[in-house]
Design a protein around this motif. Structure first.
Motif, short mmCIF file in Angstrom:
data_model
loop_
_atom_site.label_atom_id
_atom_site.label_comp_id
_atom_site.label_asym_id
_atom_site.label_seq_id
_atom_site.Cartn_x
_atom_site.Cartn_y
_atom_site.Cartn_z
N SER A 29 0.78 -1.13 0.01
CA SER A 29 -0.12 -0.13 -0.16
C SER A 29 0.75 1.05 0.19
N VAL A 30 0.42 2.21 -0.37
CA VAL A 30 1.10 3.57 -0.63
C VAL A 30 0.38 4.77 0.06
N SER A 31 1.14 5.57 0.77
CA SER A 31 0.46 6.77 1.26
C SER A 31 1.51 8.06 1.03
N VAL A 32 0.71 9.43 1.08
CA VAL A 32 1.55 10.49 0.50
C VAL A 32 1.41 11.55 1.99
N SER A 33 2.45 12.05 2.15
CA SER A 33 2.68 13.21 3.18
C SER A 33 3.24 14.30 2.61
N MET A 34 3.22 15.50 3.18
CA MET A 34 3.94 16.66 2.88
C MET A 34 4.94 17.15 3.60
N GLN A 35 6.01 17.65 2.99
CA GLN A 35 7.12 18.07 3.94
C GLN A 35 7.11 19.63 4.24
N GLY A 36 6.07 19.91 4.68
CA GLY A 36 5.69 21.27 5.22
C GLY A 36 4.17 21.50 5.26
N ARG A 37 3.77 22.87 5.40
CA ARG A 37 2.41 23.34 5.66
C ARG A 37 2.00 24.40 4.83
N GLY A 38 0.83 24.49 4.44
CA GLY A 38 0.18 25.19 3.50
C GLY A 38 0.47 25.17 1.93
N PHE A 39 0.65 23.54 1.81
CA PHE A 39 0.99 23.32 0.22
C PHE A 39 -0.20 23.94 -0.47
N ILE A 40 0.10 23.92 -1.86
CA ILE A 40 -1.11 24.66 -2.89
C ILE A 40 -1.35 23.05 -3.48
N GLY A 41 -2.62 22.80 -3.53
CA GLY A 41 -3.07 21.46 -4.19
C GLY A 41 -2.88 20.34 -3.40
N ALA A 42 -3.20 19.06 -4.04
CA ALA A 42 -3.21 18.06 -3.16
C ALA A 42 -2.60 16.84 -3.92
N MET A 43 -1.99 15.90 -3.38
CA MET A 43 -1.39 14.83 -4.17
C MET A 43 -2.03 13.38 -3.49
N SER A 44 -2.22 12.60 -4.37
CA SER A 44 -2.68 11.28 -3.99
C SER A 44 -1.82 10.14 -4.71
N ALA A 45 -1.90 8.90 -4.47
CA ALA A 45 -1.03 7.72 -4.87
C ALA A 45 -2.02 6.45 -4.70
N ALA A 46 -1.55 5.40 -5.94
CA ALA A 46 -2.38 4.38 -5.62
C ALA A 46 -1.56 3.19 -6.33
N ILE A 47 -1.44 1.99 -5.79
CA ILE A 47 -0.81 0.69 -6.37
C ILE A 47 -1.41 0.15 -7.71
N VAL A 48 -0.90 0.38 -8.92
CA VAL A 48 -1.38 -0.21 -10.12
C VAL A 48 -0.72 -1.52 -10.35
N ALA A 49 0.01 -1.91 -10.01
CA ALA A 49 0.68 -3.25 -10.25
C ALA A 49 1.44 -3.64 -9.05
N ASP A 50 1.27 -4.82 -8.38
CA ASP A 50 1.90 -5.32 -6.99
C ASP A 50 3.04 -6.31 -7.57
N THR A 51 3.85 -6.44 -6.44
CA THR A 51 4.91 -7.52 -6.75
C THR A 51 4.50 -9.25 -6.23
N THR A 52 3.23 -8.88 -5.46
CA THR A 52 2.75 -10.30 -5.16
C THR A 52 2.74 -11.23 -6.06
N GLY A 53 3.35 -12.47 -5.87
CA GLY A 53 3.56 -13.59 -6.76
C GLY A 53 4.56 -13.54 -7.79
N GLY A 54 5.27 -12.37 -7.61
CA GLY A 54 6.52 -11.97 -8.59
C GLY A 54 5.95 -10.97 -9.54
N GLY A 55 7.19 -10.38 -10.19
CA GLY A 55 6.90 -9.02 -11.35
C GLY A 55 7.14 -8.12 -10.52
N ALA A 56 7.23 -7.05 -11.32
CA ALA A 56 7.80 -5.75 -11.00
C ALA A 56 6.46 -4.77 -10.38
N GLY A 57 6.64 -4.13 -9.52
CA GLY A 57 5.51 -3.18 -8.89
C GLY A 57 5.46 -2.05 -9.45
#
Length: 205
Positions: free
Chosen positions: A92-120
């Motif tokens: 799983s992945v989460s996003v944090s800000m290195q500061g306060r008052g940031f403009i906009g927002a960032m999100s993230a999601a896993i689209v391919a996992d390494t479970t069972g083999g392969g690249a994540g």
């Protein structure tokens, strides 16, 4: 004895990843005497933390020139690759800000996992309304650094930064107030009127 140790090493090397595994060790004294014994080997894994296999990202977004107060969305998107030796882990992945008052927002999601083999692979997305950048003057920049934290669900964590650089464009000034005056014919030779005009500029510098 050295012979027994060598035989045991060879037996262990032949063991597969299945658990438990039984290996039979036979010792021969060279004079017709032999002894056999089974060795049960239980392979127990420990957690390996995931790793990022792509470099940290640094991207830029440009404010729309000559446009003030626009709600049009500015969007950036990128990917990051990762690996994990433990093939049963789910990430799983989460996003944090290195500061306060940031403009906009960032999100993230896993689209391919390494479970069972392969690249994540994961995808991150940043967005903000164009008007949120209006305060930046032409060419003025502002860096915002976000941290992606990847978890394998077993206590293993790895982090990587994404830096978003906001780049300003020129916003035109605006004028408000009375734009005219009225004169009336009379005996006076000279006519005069006064008034006030106000102006504003979204570019603060």
């Amino acid at each position: 004895r050295a012979i027994a140790a060598a035989a045991l090493t060879a037996a262990l090397a032949a063991c597969s990843a299945a658990s438990p595994t039984t290996a039979t060790v036979q010792v021969d004294d060279g004079h017709g005497g032999t002894a056999r014994q089974d060795v049960v080997v239980t392979l127990k894994g420990s957690n390996d933390a995931p790793t990022f296999t792509s470099a940290p990202a640094r991207v830029a977004v440009l404010e729309t020139a000559g446009s003030t107060g626009s709600a049009t969305a500015l969007t950036l998107q990128g990917t990051a690759s990762f690996a994990d030796r433990d093939l049963t882990d789910a990430h799983s992945v989460s996003v944090s800000m290195q500061g306060r008052g940031f403009i906009g927002a960032m999100s993230a999601a896993i689209v391919a996992d390494t479970t069972g083999g392969g690249a994540g692979r994961l995808v991150w997305t940043w967005n903000a309304p164009d008007k949120a950048l209006d305060f930046l003057a032409a060419g003025q920049t502002l860096d915002q650094t976000y941290t992606l934290t990847l978890s394998d669900g077993q206590g293993g964590l790895v982090r990587q930064d994404v830096t978003v650089t906001l780049v300003g464009s020129d916003d035109l000034p605006t004028i408000t107030g009375s734009a005219g005056a009225t004169w009336y014919e009379g005996a006076a030779v000279n006519h005069s009127r006064s008034g006030t005009l106000a102006f504003a500029d979204a570019d603060l510098s």
